[in-house]
Design a protein around this motif. Sequence first.
Motif, PDB file in Angstrom:
ATOM      1  N   LEU A 192       0.820  -1.217   0.000  1.00 15.18           N
ATOM      2  CA  LEU A 192       0.000   0.000   0.000  1.00 15.18           C
ATOM      3  C   LEU A 192       0.852   1.264   0.000  1.00 15.18           C
ATOM      4  O   LEU A 192       0.541   2.234  -0.704  1.00 15.18           O
ATOM      5  CB  LEU A 192      -0.918  -0.015   1.235  1.00 15.18           C
ATOM      6  CG  LEU A 192      -2.066   0.981   1.246  1.00 15.18           C
ATOM      7  CD1 LEU A 192      -3.128   0.567   0.246  1.00 15.18           C
ATOM      8  CD2 LEU A 192      -2.661   1.078   2.644  1.00 15.18           C
ATOM      9  N   ALA A 193       1.928   1.280   0.777  1.00 21.41           N
ATOM     10  CA  ALA A 193       2.754   2.479   0.909  1.00 21.41           C
ATOM     11  C   ALA A 193       3.312   2.938  -0.439  1.00 21.41           C
ATOM     12  O   ALA A 193       3.331   4.132  -0.747  1.00 21.41           O
ATOM     13  CB  ALA A 193       3.889   2.231   1.900  1.00 21.41           C
ATOM     14  N   ASP A 194       3.773   1.993  -1.259  1.00 19.46           N
ATOM     15  CA  ASP A 194       4.339   2.358  -2.556  1.00 19.46           C
ATOM     16  C   ASP A 194       3.253   2.667  -3.584  1.00 19.46           C
ATOM     17  O   ASP A 194       3.464   3.497  -4.481  1.00 19.46           O
ATOM     18  CB  ASP A 194       5.236   1.236  -3.069  1.00 19.46           C
ATOM     19  CG  ASP A 194       6.541   1.132  -2.296  1.00 19.46           C
ATOM     20  OD1 ASP A 194       6.931   2.139  -1.671  1.00 19.46           O
ATOM     21  OD2 ASP A 194       7.159   0.053  -2.302  1.00 19.46           O
ATOM     22  N   GLY A 202      -4.945   7.124  -5.167  1.00 15.83           N
ATOM     23  CA  GLY A 202      -5.317   7.481  -3.806  1.00 15.83           C
ATOM     24  C   GLY A 202      -5.557   6.250  -2.958  1.00 15.83           C
ATOM     25  O   GLY A 202      -5.445   5.117  -3.432  1.00 15.83           O
ATOM     26  N   PRO A 203      -5.905   6.433  -1.679  1.00 13.59           N
ATOM     27  CA  PRO A 203      -6.114   5.290  -0.765  1.00 13.59           C
ATOM     28  C   PRO A 203      -7.187   4.321  -1.243  1.00 13.59           C
ATOM     29  O   PRO A 203      -7.007   3.105  -1.175  1.00 13.59           O
ATOM     30  CB  PRO A 203      -6.516   5.964   0.551  1.00 13.59           C
ATOM     31  CG  PRO A 203      -5.939   7.335   0.473  1.00 13.59           C
ATOM     32  CD  PRO A 203      -6.003   7.727  -0.967  1.00 13.59           C
ATOM     33  N   LYS A 204      -8.318   4.849  -1.738  1.00 11.34           N
ATOM     34  CA  LYS A 204      -9.389   3.958  -2.201  1.00 11.34           C
ATOM     35  C   LYS A 204      -8.902   3.056  -3.316  1.00 11.34           C
ATOM     36  O   LYS A 204      -9.108   1.832  -3.294  1.00 11.34           O
ATOM     37  CB  LYS A 204     -10.579   4.786  -2.674  1.00 11.34           C
ATOM     38  CG  LYS A 204     -11.790   3.952  -3.105  1.00 11.34           C
ATOM     39  CD  LYS A 204     -11.926   3.750  -4.598  1.00 11.34           C
ATOM     40  CE  LYS A 204     -12.145   5.015  -5.376  1.00 11.34           C
ATOM     41  NZ  LYS A 204     -12.483   4.769  -6.796  1.00 11.34           N
ATOM     42  N   MET A 205      -8.234   3.647  -4.317  1.00  7.89           N
ATOM     43  CA  MET A 205      -7.712   2.848  -5.426  1.00  7.89           C
ATOM     44  C   MET A 205      -6.677   1.851  -4.932  1.00  7.89           C
ATOM     45  O   MET A 205      -6.667   0.685  -5.363  1.00  7.89           O
ATOM     46  CB  MET A 205      -7.060   3.759  -6.462  1.00  7.89           C
ATOM     47  CG  MET A 205      -7.998   4.713  -7.167  1.00  7.89           C
ATOM     48  SD  MET A 205      -7.071   5.684  -8.377  1.00  7.89           S
ATOM     49  CE  MET A 205      -8.228   7.025  -8.659  1.00  7.89           C
ATOM     50  N   ALA A 206      -5.795   2.277  -4.044  1.00  2.16           N
ATOM     51  CA  ALA A 206      -4.715   1.409  -3.572  1.00  2.16           C
ATOM     52  C   ALA A 206      -5.267   0.175  -2.861  1.00  2.16           C
ATOM     53  O   ALA A 206      -4.780  -0.947  -3.072  1.00  2.16           O
ATOM     54  CB  ALA A 206      -3.782   2.183  -2.647  1.00  2.16           C
ATOM     55  N   HIS A 207      -6.284   0.342  -2.019  1.00  4.99           N
ATOM     56  CA  HIS A 207      -6.869  -0.801  -1.317  1.00  4.99           C
ATOM     57  C   HIS A 207      -7.530  -1.758  -2.306  1.00  4.99           C
ATOM     58  O   HIS A 207      -7.432  -2.987  -2.150  1.00  4.99           O
ATOM     59  CB  HIS A 207      -7.880  -0.328  -0.285  1.00  4.99           C
ATOM     60  CG  HIS A 207      -7.265   0.311   0.926  1.00  4.99           C
ATOM     61  ND1 HIS A 207      -6.358  -0.349   1.726  1.00  4.99           N
ATOM     62  CD2 HIS A 207      -7.430   1.544   1.478  1.00  4.99           C
ATOM     63  CE1 HIS A 207      -5.987   0.453   2.716  1.00  4.99           C
ATOM     64  NE2 HIS A 207      -6.615   1.599   2.579  1.00  4.99           N
ATOM     65  N   LEU A 208      -8.194  -1.223  -3.325  1.00  5.59           N
ATOM     66  CA  LEU A 208      -8.821  -2.081  -4.328  1.00  5.59           C
ATOM     67  C   LEU A 208      -7.776  -2.795  -5.185  1.00  5.59           C
ATOM     68  O   LEU A 208      -7.949  -3.966  -5.544  1.00  5.59           O
ATOM     69  CB  LEU A 208      -9.760  -1.257  -5.206  1.00  5.59           C
ATOM     70  CG  LEU A 208     -11.017  -0.720  -4.513  1.00  5.59           C
ATOM     71  CD1 LEU A 208     -11.815   0.177  -5.447  1.00  5.59           C
ATOM     72  CD2 LEU A 208     -11.888  -1.861  -4.003  1.00  5.59           C
TER      73      LEU A 208
END
Length: 310
Positions: A192-194, A202-208
């Motif tokens: 997630l960090a990278d 963004g965070p939403k896209m990264a988690h998905l």
Amino acid sequence: MSGPRHIIMRRSSGGIGTRSKNRAVQVEQAAGECPAVKRRPTKKALKVAYESSQNEVVCQDPQEDIKQPKWEPKNWREQLANIREMRREKGAPVDVMGAEKCCDRTAPPEVMRYQVLLSLMLSSQTKDQVTSAAMSRLKEHGLTVDSILNTDDAILGSLIYPVGFWKSKVKYIKQTTEILKQQYSSDIPDNLADLVKLPGIGPKMAHLIMDIAWNNVSGIGVDTHVHRISNRLRWVPKETKTPEETRINLENWLPRELWSEMNWLLVGFGQQICLPVSPRCAACLNKDVCPAARLSKDHRKRPLPGPAVE
């Protein structure tokens, strides 16, 4: 005449008498010569055991406050079961045109993951139908790291138009793809960090991306649908202003085994029933347990004012 006090003790056939012994101690104490008297050790406070709601015993010091149960919304299990029932047919746009459906599952793993990333970049502020059409054009053109880097910006723009903010996304796609080529051997980051360091992610896209591309549930993907519905159902302790704030509140109480399901479930529910404007409350199975619904005289449900929606 002052001077040291002398202690006179009488001997008896049985040794020093009890009364004389006590008197001697008193005299020594008065003279400041008595050694420290040993005190009985105080008993350590016992820890008290409490039974939690999960039938687990929690040991706790009596001086500490009793542990409070974790907050969770009222009727959430019933509401969730109803939403699952309403989503059983899987007929929402996200079911057939979401990010998971836009990538080529037969492509090499690193290519498939790159396509997942791009589909989510394109999906921001864009309907699934538009995103799916743009992804089809890109795949027909050649959707790999090398092919996108070799594509002129004007041509790339024509391929993704009319996704929301398409001019900015052309720039983000090129910048991100160059980073993937140079730093990740044409693959995408596996953490997630990278991921959130990449332009346009963004965070939403990264988690998905973590969930779909890497099969690793790192958090709940909260978009405007999940944000809106969570506030309407009161799945947050108090009204939240942003999707990221909603995500943090949801993750504080929602069981982790449900995180992966939430985005797909609530997005489809928001596309079919709990619409941003004029939600179909009369057709919703939650009409009697939804805090945001109100029954009017003509038996139609009207939502309470909520946070800004798309």
